[in-house]
Design a protein around this motif. Structure first.
Motif, short mmCIF file in Angstrom:
data_model
loop_
_atom_site.label_atom_id
_atom_site.label_comp_id
_atom_site.label_asym_id
_atom_site.label_seq_id
_atom_site.Cartn_x
_atom_site.Cartn_y
_atom_site.Cartn_z
N ARG A 64 0.85 -1.20 0.00
CA ARG A 64 0.00 0.00 0.00
C ARG A 64 0.89 1.25 0.00
O ARG A 64 1.90 1.32 0.71
N ILE A 65 0.47 2.21 -0.81
CA ILE A 65 1.23 3.46 -0.93
C ILE A 65 0.33 4.62 -0.50
O ILE A 65 -0.83 4.69 -0.90
N MET A 66 0.87 5.52 0.31
CA MET A 66 0.12 6.69 0.75
C MET A 66 0.74 7.96 0.17
O MET A 66 1.96 8.14 0.23
N MET A 67 -0.08 8.79 -0.42
CA MET A 67 0.36 10.10 -0.91
C MET A 67 -0.04 11.12 0.13
O MET A 67 -1.22 11.40 0.30
N LEU A 68 0.93 11.67 0.82
CA LEU A 68 0.64 12.65 1.87
C LEU A 68 0.88 14.05 1.30
O LEU A 68 1.94 14.32 0.75
N HIS A 69 -0.11 14.92 1.44
CA HIS A 69 0.02 16.25 0.84
C HIS A 69 -0.58 17.31 1.76
O HIS A 69 -1.33 17.00 2.70
N GLY A 70 -0.24 18.57 1.45
CA GLY A 70 -0.81 19.69 2.19
C GLY A 70 -1.46 20.64 1.22
O GLY A 70 -2.07 20.21 0.22
N ASP A 71 -1.33 21.96 1.51
CA ASP A 71 -2.00 22.95 0.66
C ASP A 71 -1.03 23.80 -0.14
O ASP A 71 -1.46 24.59 -0.99
N HIS A 116 3.95 18.54 -2.04
CA HIS A 116 3.04 19.68 -1.97
C HIS A 116 2.59 19.87 -0.51
O HIS A 116 1.40 19.91 -0.21
N MET A 117 3.56 19.96 0.38
CA MET A 117 3.24 20.01 1.81
C MET A 117 4.34 20.81 2.51
O MET A 117 5.03 20.31 3.38
N LYS A 118 4.46 22.07 2.09
CA LYS A 118 5.57 22.88 2.60
C LYS A 118 5.46 23.07 4.12
O LYS A 118 6.44 22.92 4.83
N ARG A 119 4.28 23.40 4.58
CA ARG A 119 4.11 23.66 6.02
C ARG A 119 3.88 22.36 6.78
O ARG A 119 3.16 21.48 6.33
N ILE A 120 4.51 22.28 7.93
CA ILE A 120 4.41 21.05 8.73
C ILE A 120 4.47 21.42 10.21
O ILE A 120 5.22 22.34 10.60
N GLY A 136 9.31 2.13 7.78
CA GLY A 136 8.61 2.58 6.57
C GLY A 136 9.55 3.26 5.60
O GLY A 136 10.56 3.83 5.99
N SER A 137 9.22 3.18 4.32
CA SER A 137 10.02 3.84 3.29
C SER A 137 9.32 5.11 2.85
O SER A 137 8.08 5.20 2.90
N ILE A 138 10.11 6.06 2.37
CA ILE A 138 9.52 7.36 2.05
C ILE A 138 10.16 7.95 0.80
O ILE A 138 11.34 7.73 0.53
N ILE A 139 9.34 8.66 0.02
CA ILE A 139 9.86 9.50 -1.06
C ILE A 139 9.48 10.92 -0.68
O ILE A 139 8.30 11.24 -0.55
N TRP A 140 10.46 11.74 -0.45
CA TRP A 140 10.25 13.12 0.02
C TRP A 140 10.55 14.04 -1.16
O TRP A 140 11.65 13.99 -1.70
N ILE A 141 9.58 14.85 -1.54
CA ILE A 141 9.73 15.61 -2.78
C ILE A 141 9.82 17.13 -2.52
O ILE A 141 8.99 17.70 -1.80
N GLY A 142 10.82 17.74 -3.15
CA GLY A 142 10.94 19.20 -3.19
C GLY A 142 11.06 19.85 -1.83
O GLY A 142 11.88 19.47 -1.01
N ASP A 143 10.18 20.85 -1.59
CA ASP A 143 10.28 21.63 -0.36
C ASP A 143 9.28 21.16 0.70
O ASP A 143 8.96 21.92 1.62
N ALA A 144 8.78 19.97 0.58
CA ALA A 144 7.82 19.45 1.57
C ALA A 144 8.45 19.48 2.97
O ALA A 144 9.60 19.08 3.13
N GLY A 145 7.71 19.94 3.92
CA GLY A 145 8.18 19.95 5.31
C GLY A 145 9.32 20.91 5.56
O GLY A 145 10.13 20.68 6.46
N SER A 146 9.40 21.98 4.78
CA SER A 146 10.51 22.93 4.97
C SER A 146 10.08 24.16 5.76
O SER A 146 10.89 25.04 6.02
N ASP A 147 8.82 24.23 6.14
CA ASP A 147 8.32 25.40 6.88
C ASP A 147 7.59 24.92 8.15
O ASP A 147 6.40 24.61 8.11
N TYR A 148 8.34 24.85 9.24
CA TYR A 148 7.76 24.35 10.50
C TYR A 148 6.95 25.45 11.18
O TYR A 148 7.34 26.62 11.15
N TYR A 149 5.86 25.07 11.81
CA TYR A 149 5.10 26.03 12.62
C TYR A 149 4.47 25.30 13.80
O TYR A 149 4.29 24.08 13.76
#
Lengths: 298, 261
Positions: A64-71, A116-120, A136-149
């Motif tokens: 099973r593969i999960m696509m985790l995204h934000g706004d 597509h999940m810059k804020r985390i 678990g294995s992960i593919i982390w793309i671009g700037d995802a998770g680069s803006d902590y709040y």
């Protein structure tokens, strides 16, 4: 009169005993292979016939593969999910908004793709770290998770924890002030430090630097990505694990890491640009297919 | 001997049965030649050689395989699209699989073909067959996909462009069974060659090359090596276009199926 010492006749092993030993040996080898496959030391396709046995008998389902995204952030997660669903017709990826992420939600997924999940928030980051710690294995793309709040949820949880662990609330506030870029996830898991995002680009070229790496095998040596937006990152060491850079982005006379992978408990791949944007086609490109194929067993 | 204790001969029965089973399996996969053994040989060997062509045969190859001579020798073939292969066909019922004139093959087809070879199947790859995937120009070669055709192919792709060349096909390993009847023992075999060729780098055993006479020698035929039960023969050119192609092709079929002519 002295008698010669009594010598017990050597016990001959019966064929049945030999057969039982062979069966026990085969069972032990199977257990070893299952463990090695589960923790991604070997791939199911490394051994002829092993994929059929492992997926049919051990896992009894497709991975099973999960696509985790934000706004916000780089990438088009719906396009990515659409491409992957054509590649994995019988087990298309599921989608989850990061706001619904909590600890344990991801445990049944062999691969999580974060895009597509810059804020985390810190709580969401903890859930992802716990997923990777659990194999678990992960593919982390671009700037995802680069803006902590700090979210309301983070603060309320910290206040409750503060009662049993005095000073926790202050430490969290202090951590939020210090955290930049990918934070601990970048430092200890992805093997990269986030610097900035390049949005308005032109003439970006993907260059393969490690042809032997399965992620980029068969990808053409220099792939023109034109105006591909990407995250500028620096490589760093992930603990004692080996970080492998298999492709770079050539842009404006500079070279930036593009595809980086490492073995943690599971496997972790960081891609600095959205791989679904390489093509206009609804079919995935070889790079995306390689990544998913490499990280899932079934 | 105590009551209930089995004698030596009786206790060895399971081992003997296991050995017989192992010999049968080895014969079935062509590891040992049992064709000359009375009764057993008939059980193991089949009279017909079924060939599955993924893609399309060249006209010359088609003429050879569909010709009376091959038909009398029990060689039959069927052409199929790789996508049908990926979805519905069982490859184990074919003695040999030939990939020809089919540049694009999906990931599923690649995996299925590679799995068949890993399980003991015999494969002939001609030219640039299966070096692309549909609707993706970012990848090429047999290494497309994780652990698919690259695991079994004895060559890596050089250039995608085919080159027309003339010269002579030089046999390097003229004691190889494939060249039996086409070369004189103790002498190198030379054949006139004229046709299209694909540039490859060998990872297996090179059996023949093509010398253009201008200082350039192309890799012509390469055989897979290793402990795998399956076998792959790669031809950088269409073998039906070479001089003596009929014998070469028939010897190749006999070699891959482990049968005698």
């Amino acid at each position: 009169m002295a008698y010669p010492p009594y010598q017990q006749p050597a016990k001959r092993e019966s064929p049945q005993e030999t057969l039982i030993k062979i069966i026990v040996f085969i069972a032990l080898v199977l257990v070893l292979l299952v463990v090695l496959t589960k923790f991604k030391f070997i791939h199911t396709r490394d051994i002829p016939g092993w994929k059929g046995f492992y997926c049919g008998v051990v896992e009894q389902q497709q991975s099973r593969i999960m696509m985790l995204h934000g706004d916000d952030g780089l990438g088009d997660y719906e396009k990515l999910a659409n491409q992957l669903s054509r590649f994995r017709v019988s087990a298309p990826p599921e989608q989850l908004h990061v706001s619904r992420l909590s600890s344990g939600v991801l445990k049944n997924y062999e691969l999580v793709i974060v895009e597509h999940m810059k804020r985390i928030t810190f709580t969401q980051a903890e859930a992802l770290k716990s997923y990777m710690d659990g194999g678990g294995s992960i593919i982390w793309i671009g700037d995802a998770g680069s803006d902590y709040y700090l979210s309301e949820e983070d603060l309320s949880a910290a206040l409750i924890k503060n009662e049993s662990n005095p000073g926790y609330y202050e430490r969290l506030l202090n951590q939020s002030r210090k955290t930049t870029g990918f934070g601990e996830i970048g430092e200890y898991y992805l093997g990269v430090t986030y610097l900035r995002t390049e949005n308005d680009t032109s003439g970006v070229v993907l260059k393969v630097v490690d042809r032997s790496n399965p992620l980029v095998q068969a990808v053409i040596q220099e792939l023109d990505l034109n105006s591909m937006p990407f995250a500028v990152v620096n490589e760093n060491k992930v603990g004692a694990a080996t970080v492998t850079k298999s492709a770079i982005l050539d842009y404006g006379g500079h070279e930036y890491p593009a595809v980086i992978d490492s073995k943690y408990v599971g496997r972790i791949v960081y891609v600095s640009f959205p791989p679904e944007e390489i093509t206009e086609s609804i079919q995935p490109t070889g790079l995306l297919t390689n990544m998913v194929d490499f990280l899932v067993s079934c | 001997m105590k009551r209930g204790q089995k004698g030596g001969a009786e206790g060895a029965i399971p081992i003997i049965l296991l050995l017989i089973l192992a010999v049968f399996i080895a014969g079935k996969f062509g590891l040992v030649d049992l064709s000359g053994v009375p009764v057993v040989g008939q059980l193991i060997s089949q009279k017909q050689t079924k060939i599955l062509v993924i893609g399309h045969l060249s006209p010359q190859m088609n003429d050879l395989l569909a010709g009376e001579e091959f038909a009398l020798k029990g060689v039959t073939f069927i052409e199929m699209d790789p996508e049908i292969i990926a979805r519905v066909t069982t490859l184990s019922k074919y003695d040999i699989i030939i990939l020809e004139n089919q540049r694009t093959c999906s990931y599923a087809a690649r995996e299925k073909i590679a799995d068949r070879v890993k399980a003991g199947g015999k494969l002939i790859v001609i030219g640039d067959a299966c070096t692309r995937v549909p609707e993706d120009s970012t990848v090429f070669g047999w290494k497309i996909g994780i652990h698919t055709l690259a695991d079994v192919m004895p060559v890596e792709i050089g250039k995608l462009r085919k080159t027309f060349t003339q010269g002579r096909l030089e046999v390097y390993d003229f004691e190889h069974p494939i060249f039996s009847g086409t070369t004189t023992p103790g002498q190198s075999g030379y054949y006139d060659f004229s046709g299209e060729i694909v540039e490859v780098s060998p990872t297996g055993e090179v059996l023949a090359g093509i010398d253009t006479g201008e200082g350039k020698v192309w890799i012509g035929m390469v055989e897979s090596r290793g402990l795998s039960l399956g076998k792959v023969l790669y031809f950088a050119f269409d073998p039906a276009t070479a001089t003596g192609s009929k014998t070469l092709l028939y010897q190749t079929i006999l070699y891959l199926t482990g049968r005698k002519g």
